[in-house]
Design a protein around this motif. Structure first.
Motif, PDB file in Angstrom:
ATOM      1  N   ALA A  27       0.817  -1.206  -0.029  1.00 30.43           N
ATOM      2  CA  ALA A  27      -0.088   0.014   0.064  1.00 30.43           C
ATOM      3  C   ALA A  27       0.880   1.322  -0.053  1.00 30.43           C
ATOM      4  O   ALA A  27       2.051   1.171   0.704  1.00 30.43           O
ATOM      5  N   THR A  31      -2.502   5.255   2.849  1.00 29.30           N
ATOM      6  CA  THR A  31      -3.563   4.478   2.513  1.00 29.30           C
ATOM      7  C   THR A  31      -4.424   4.227   3.829  1.00 29.30           C
ATOM      8  O   THR A  31      -3.751   3.784   4.610  1.00 29.30           O
ATOM      9  N   SER A  32      -5.503   4.342   3.791  1.00 31.69           N
ATOM     10  CA  SER A  32      -6.534   4.232   5.055  1.00 31.69           C
ATOM     11  C   SER A  32      -6.962   2.715   4.805  1.00 31.69           C
ATOM     12  O   SER A  32      -6.894   2.026   3.728  1.00 31.69           O
ATOM     13  N   GLY A  33      -7.410   2.327   6.267  1.00 33.39           N
ATOM     14  CA  GLY A  33      -7.570   0.935   6.135  1.00 33.39           C
ATOM     15  C   GLY A  33      -7.847   0.492   7.690  1.00 33.39           C
ATOM     16  O   GLY A  33      -7.392   1.194   8.678  1.00 33.39           O
ATOM     17  N   PRO A  34      -8.212  -0.793   7.935  1.00 33.33           N
ATOM     18  CA  PRO A  34      -8.129  -1.215   9.302  1.00 33.33           C
ATOM     19  C   PRO A  34      -6.890  -1.310  10.216  1.00 33.33           C
ATOM     20  O   PRO A  34      -7.065  -1.383  11.393  1.00 33.33           O
ATOM     21  N   ARG A 112     -13.443  -7.108   8.120  1.00 31.82           N
ATOM     22  CA  ARG A 112     -12.264  -7.089   8.867  1.00 31.82           C
ATOM     23  C   ARG A 112     -11.240  -8.038   8.429  1.00 31.82           C
ATOM     24  O   ARG A 112     -10.003  -7.689   8.842  1.00 31.82           O
ATOM     25  N   GLY A 115     -10.507  -6.443   4.159  1.00 32.99           N
ATOM     26  CA  GLY A 115      -9.876  -5.204   4.224  1.00 32.99           C
ATOM     27  C   GLY A 115      -8.531  -5.080   4.736  1.00 32.99           C
ATOM     28  O   GLY A 115      -7.697  -4.330   3.977  1.00 32.99           O
ATOM     29  N   ARG A 116      -7.956  -5.843   5.518  1.00 31.47           N
ATOM     30  CA  ARG A 116      -6.613  -5.937   5.970  1.00 31.47           C
ATOM     31  C   ARG A 116      -5.811  -6.566   4.752  1.00 31.47           C
ATOM     32  O   ARG A 116      -4.651  -6.181   4.631  1.00 31.47           O
ATOM     33  N   ARG A 118      -6.378  -6.245   1.532  1.00 29.30           N
ATOM     34  CA  ARG A 118      -6.307  -5.443   0.526  1.00 29.30           C
ATOM     35  C   ARG A 118      -5.377  -4.091   1.016  1.00 29.30           C
ATOM     36  O   ARG A 118      -4.414  -3.772   0.127  1.00 29.30           O
ATOM     37  N   GLN A 119      -5.049  -3.900   2.090  1.00 31.50           N
ATOM     38  CA  GLN A 119      -4.401  -2.930   2.865  1.00 31.50           C
ATOM     39  C   GLN A 119      -2.836  -3.384   2.360  1.00 31.50           C
ATOM     40  O   GLN A 119      -1.924  -2.506   2.001  1.00 31.50           O
TER      41      GLN A 119
END
Length: 295
Positions: A27, A31-34, A112, A115-116, A118-119
């Protein structure tokens, strides 16, 4: 035909170590994410990330019930995707579980989880492999030290280290019941193993891996440099780890079972090509050839 450079040679006449040629976190900064920035830094440094309570107790109970249903189903046992213990003949793993079970398919799509992935990988992802591992007490065998990427590169044709796994505990991980062990920082070195890949190697390796395992000398050097981290924690905890981490687990000779669901996410920008060191790709239930992004 486009020629793809093999950045990570393996299964040759001699063992060879290659420095990692790829990022760990793909990433772009900010970049935003959990995953919080400090956690991403730790993942980049160590090759793993732990989440103590990814699933609530009621969610764990639901997935445990589905696991029990699957291993009790004669149709599942008869399926080639079910792998049995060499000695006891008990079910060891059930592969492609997200296609066999809608319950586990929901977990793959859970923000949960997804998302991790992808990040970390900086792109959309697909499931390269999924399975439930059943490690009952009193003699379930372990998994010898290995890098998953070594096999996925050699036998499935993944070109780059842009793949992440998550192991979600469905039972408590004690320090005695065969828990996951990782050498922190080992993801920075690729150990290309000696020896050729036998035909249909997956039929044996899914029960007991031999091809693609490092030498004792290489393991001793890595462990001396990085140490070994043993993962314990309650049911519902999760460990994310890089595809090139040197990891394994011991036998479970305690009365306490250790079961988990294991999902491998690969970037849609790193799809499989022809194997780099095997006669033919492994079956799709072990290494997917459908690269449809998870939505």
């Amino acid at each position: 035909m486009t020629t793809i450079t093999d950045l990570y040679p393996t299964r040759g006449t001699a063992e060879v170590s290659t420095p990692r040629q790829d990022p760990v976190v793909w990433a772009t900064p900010g970049t935003s994410g959990p995953i919080q920035p400090s956690e991403l830094h730790g993942y980049d440094r160590d090759g793993f990330l732990t989440v103590d309570r990814l699933l609530a107790p009621e969610e764990v109970a639901r997935y445990r019930a589905e696991l029990d249903r699957l291993i009790a189903d004669p149709a599942v046992r008869a399926d080639e995707r079910a792998i049995v213990e060499p000695k006891s003949q008990d079910i060891r793993s059930v592969f492609e579980v997200h296609k066999i079970s809608e319950v586990f398919a929901e977990l793959v799509r859970d923000p949960r989880v997804l998302g991790r992935a992808r990040q970390i990988l900086g792109s959309d992802v697909y499931v390269h492999q999924s399975r439930v591992n059943v490690k009952p007490g009193f003699g379930a065998s372990g998994f010898y030290w290995h890098s998953d990427f070594e096999t996925w590169h050699a036998e499935d044709g993944l070109p780059r280290m842009r793949t992440v796994s998550v192991s979600i505990a469905l039972t408590e991980n004690h320090d005695t019941n065969g828990g996951l062990m990782i050498m922190p920082g080992s993801h920075r070195t690729f150990v290309g193993c000696a020896g050729v890949t036998p035909k249909d190697n997956y039929k044996r390796s899914l029960r007991m891996q031999e091809a693609g395992t490092p030498s004792k000398e290489a393991l001793t050097e890595l462990a001396g440099r990085h140490g070994i981290k043993l993962f314990t924690g309650p049911a519902g905890s999760a460990t994310w780890f890089d595809c090139n981490c040197m990891h394994g687990s011991g036998d479970n000779i305690t009365p306490f079972p250790r079961s988990n669901v294991f999902i491998v996410f690969n970037s849609v920008e790193n799809t499989a090509v022809e194997p780099f060191a095997a006669p033919a790709p492994r079956p799709a239930f072990v290494g997917a050839r459908d690269f449809t992004p998870v939505r």
